[in-house]
Motif scaffolding. Structure first.
Motif, PDB file in Angstrom:
ATOM      1  N   LEU A  96      31.060  30.553  54.551  1.00 14.05           N
ATOM      2  CA  LEU A  96      30.603  31.302  55.730  1.00 14.05           C
ATOM      3  C   LEU A  96      31.054  30.578  56.984  1.00 14.05           C
ATOM      4  O   LEU A  96      31.009  29.348  57.048  1.00 14.05           O
ATOM      5  N   ILE A  97      31.494  31.353  57.966  1.00 16.40           N
ATOM      6  CA  ILE A  97      31.863  30.819  59.277  1.00 16.40           C
ATOM      7  C   ILE A  97      30.911  31.405  60.311  1.00 16.40           C
ATOM      8  O   ILE A  97      30.761  32.627  60.408  1.00 16.40           O
ATOM      9  N   ALA A  98      30.268  30.523  61.073  1.00 21.50           N
ATOM     10  CA  ALA A  98      29.360  30.943  62.144  1.00 21.50           C
ATOM     11  C   ALA A  98      29.972  30.487  63.467  1.00 21.50           C
ATOM     12  O   ALA A  98      30.321  29.310  63.621  1.00 21.50           O
ATOM     13  N   TYR A  99      30.117  31.416  64.412  1.00 18.78           N
ATOM     14  CA  TYR A  99      30.777  31.032  65.652  1.00 18.78           C
ATOM     15  C   TYR A  99      30.238  31.821  66.838  1.00 18.78           C
ATOM     16  O   TYR A  99      29.518  32.796  66.678  1.00 18.78           O
ATOM     17  N   GLU A 100      30.588  31.326  68.025  1.00 17.25           N
ATOM     18  CA  GLU A 100      30.062  31.883  69.254  1.00 17.25           C
ATOM     19  C   GLU A 100      30.697  33.226  69.611  1.00 17.25           C
ATOM     20  O   GLU A 100      31.825  33.514  69.237  1.00 17.25           O
ATOM     21  N   LYS A 101      29.946  34.016  70.330  1.00 17.13           N
ATOM     22  CA  LYS A 101      30.469  35.262  70.878  1.00 17.13           C
ATOM     23  C   LYS A 101      31.268  34.944  72.137  1.00 17.13           C
ATOM     24  O   LYS A 101      31.097  33.861  72.718  1.00 17.13           O
ATOM     25  N   SER A 127      27.162  34.588  67.154  1.00 15.72           N
ATOM     26  CA  SER A 127      25.914  34.132  67.793  1.00 15.72           C
ATOM     27  C   SER A 127      25.307  35.129  68.783  1.00 15.72           C
ATOM     28  O   SER A 127      25.279  34.888  69.995  1.00 15.72           O
ATOM     29  N   HIS A 128      24.794  36.219  68.261  1.00 17.22           N
ATOM     30  CA  HIS A 128      23.980  37.144  69.048  1.00 17.22           C
ATOM     31  C   HIS A 128      22.514  36.909  68.672  1.00 17.22           C
ATOM     32  O   HIS A 128      21.818  37.812  68.209  1.00 17.22           O
ATOM     33  N   GLN A 129      22.057  35.688  68.875  1.00 14.32           N
ATOM     34  CA  GLN A 129      20.761  35.267  68.357  1.00 14.32           C
ATOM     35  C   GLN A 129      19.574  35.636  69.240  1.00 14.32           C
ATOM     36  O   GLN A 129      18.436  35.439  68.851  1.00 14.32           O
ATOM     37  N   PRO A 299      21.687  39.658  60.106  1.00  8.49           N
ATOM     38  CA  PRO A 299      21.647  40.647  61.200  1.00  8.49           C
ATOM     39  C   PRO A 299      22.778  40.482  62.220  1.00  8.49           C
ATOM     40  O   PRO A 299      23.165  41.449  62.869  1.00  8.49           O
ATOM     41  N   CYS A 300      23.308  39.268  62.359  1.00  6.76           N
ATOM     42  CA  CYS A 300      24.386  39.009  63.308  1.00  6.76           C
ATOM     43  C   CYS A 300      25.736  38.916  62.609  1.00  6.76           C
ATOM     44  O   CYS A 300      26.620  38.149  63.019  1.00  6.76           O
ATOM     45  N   ASN A 301      25.914  39.695  61.559  1.00  2.00           N
ATOM     46  CA  ASN A 301      27.129  39.624  60.756  1.00  2.00           C
ATOM     47  C   ASN A 301      28.371  40.022  61.549  1.00  2.00           C
ATOM     48  O   ASN A 301      28.307  40.752  62.535  1.00  2.00           O
ATOM     49  N   GLY A 302      29.517  39.541  61.070  1.00  2.00           N
ATOM     50  CA  GLY A 302      30.773  39.771  61.768  1.00  2.00           C
ATOM     51  C   GLY A 302      31.184  41.224  61.865  1.00  2.00           C
ATOM     52  O   GLY A 302      31.837  41.617  62.834  1.00  2.00           O
ATOM     53  N   GLU A 303      30.829  42.048  60.875  1.00  5.91           N
ATOM     54  CA  GLU A 303      31.185  43.466  60.933  1.00  5.91           C
ATOM     55  C   GLU A 303      30.494  44.149  62.110  1.00  5.91           C
ATOM     56  O   GLU A 303      31.110  44.941  62.834  1.00  5.91           O
ATOM     57  N   SER A 304      29.222  43.823  62.327  1.00  4.82           N
ATOM     58  CA  SER A 304      28.507  44.372  63.474  1.00  4.82           C
ATOM     59  C   SER A 304      29.106  43.858  64.774  1.00  4.82           C
ATOM     60  O   SER A 304      29.270  44.611  65.739  1.00  4.82           O
TER      61      SER A 304
END
Length: 345
Positions: A96-101, A127-129, A299-304
């Motif tokens: 998994l890769i988590a990164y900033e908007k 990161s739409h947290q 909820p903040c998945n890349g597809e969204s």
């Protein structure tokens, strides 16, 4: 050891304020262990190393990833640095890769990122947290419960500029509208000063969005957007909400929530403010849940994030073309450069 009790390893790149928020949030969750740190600036790297002395540290991303082989790669860098880091994570075999908007700096880049992740089977989180704030969630409950009747308009505006704030607004507007698909966008923009910023943007941009459930979205960012005088700090001067046949409900990022419903007999309201410490905890916990179980999509998945990013880029294309832009978007001229060139000096 069961999947639900597995410990996942994390490498974090980009160790400024937001990068350290991520590193500390992962380290504070027993499901994760920070094993790698990377930053181009030695001073920042040393500061992070002191907080996480057991993590391997370095200035070369590919080398640190190769040495740590983490389950999760998190990076918090300027928006111009996306695709090379996504590629580095994929090549290192992360889960998994988590990164900033925002997720990219152009539609072309966003589509390439999406293709790369899909082909590699790598999950992504953007990161739409803010959505984890209790005031954001309260507004969602009111809207979803039908208390304001049939939704006809969703809206979001912020005095912060586009590449800082607009995908946040779009993400939560889409959430409040039940993630209905956007069909077309019309946009207009003004001013070139903020193109000099690291988050290059027009000074002011507005977008009209038509969703397939008939709801209309109105999004504005920048120095021409409405002020939120109830909030005293620019980063938190965001208003996001929905209007329905029987009332409205809205959240102020730095000023709580308020609503009028069919049964409220006036305005009702509550407190709340953006809080990274609060919001990052469930954001990180949901990463663990998704790694445990593919059905528990973050909820903040890349597809969204891609769907929201397309709306923002469609607004830029519309401002250049002076007409409606249909979704989804295909490849095209990089939007920021095209918009900068189209706007008067």
């Amino acid at each position: 050891m069961s999947v639900a009790s597995a410990t996942y390893t994390v490498t974090v790149t980009g160790l400024g304020k937001r990068g350290m928020h991520h590193a500390e949030a992962f380290a504070g969750n027993p499901r994760f262990r920070v094993v790698g740190l990377c930053n181009r600036t030695p001073e920042r790297l040393e500061t992070a190393r002191q907080k996480f002395p057991e993590a391997r540290a370095g200035t070369d991303v590919a080398r640190v990833l190769a040495e740590t082989r983490p389950d999760v790669f998190a990076f918090c860098t300027p928006p111009q640095v996306r695709l090379p880091l996504i590629r580095a994570g994929v090549e290192a075999g992360v889960k998994l890769i988590a990164y900033e908007k925002p997720m990219a700096a152009s539609t072309n880049e966003a589509l390439e990122i999406d293709k790369l992740l899909r082909e590699a089977g790598v999950k992504s989180v953007v990161s739409h947290q803010h959505r984890y704030g209790e005031h954001y969630r309260r507004v969602k409950e009111i809207i979803a419960g039908g208390a304001i009747g049939r939704i006809h308009t969703v809206y979001g505006h912020a005095t912060g500029w586009m590449m800082h704030m607009m995908t946040h607004l779009i993400e939560y507007v889409r959430w409040y509208n039940g993630h209905a698909e956007a069909e077309w966008v019309m946009g207009q923009a003004a001013g070139r000063e903020k193109f000099a910023d690291v988050h290059a943007s027009p000074d002011h941009i507005a977008a009209l969005v038509h969703f397939d459930n008939g709801v209309r979205g109105v999004i504005e960012c920048g120095d021409g957007a409405p002020d939120v005088p109830e909030v005293d700090y620019w980063w938190r001067k965001c208003r996001i909400g929905a209007q329905g046949t029987h009332g409205f409900a809205e959240v102020l990022t730095g000023g709580g929530w308020r609503a009028v419903t069919q049964d409220s007999h006036g305005v009702i309201s509550g407190s709340g403010c953006m809080d990274y410490v609060h919001d990052m905890r469930p954001y990180v916990q949901d990463i663990a849940a998704w790694l445990d179980d593919p059905a528990k999509v973050h909820p903040c998945n890349g597809e969204s994030a891609l769907k929201g990013f397309e709306i923002m880029m469609a607004a830029c294309r519309s401002a250049v073309r002076r007409g409606r832009v249909m979704l989804p978007l295909g490849p095209g001229e990089p939007e920021l450069e095209a918009l900068k060139n189209a706007l008067p000096p």
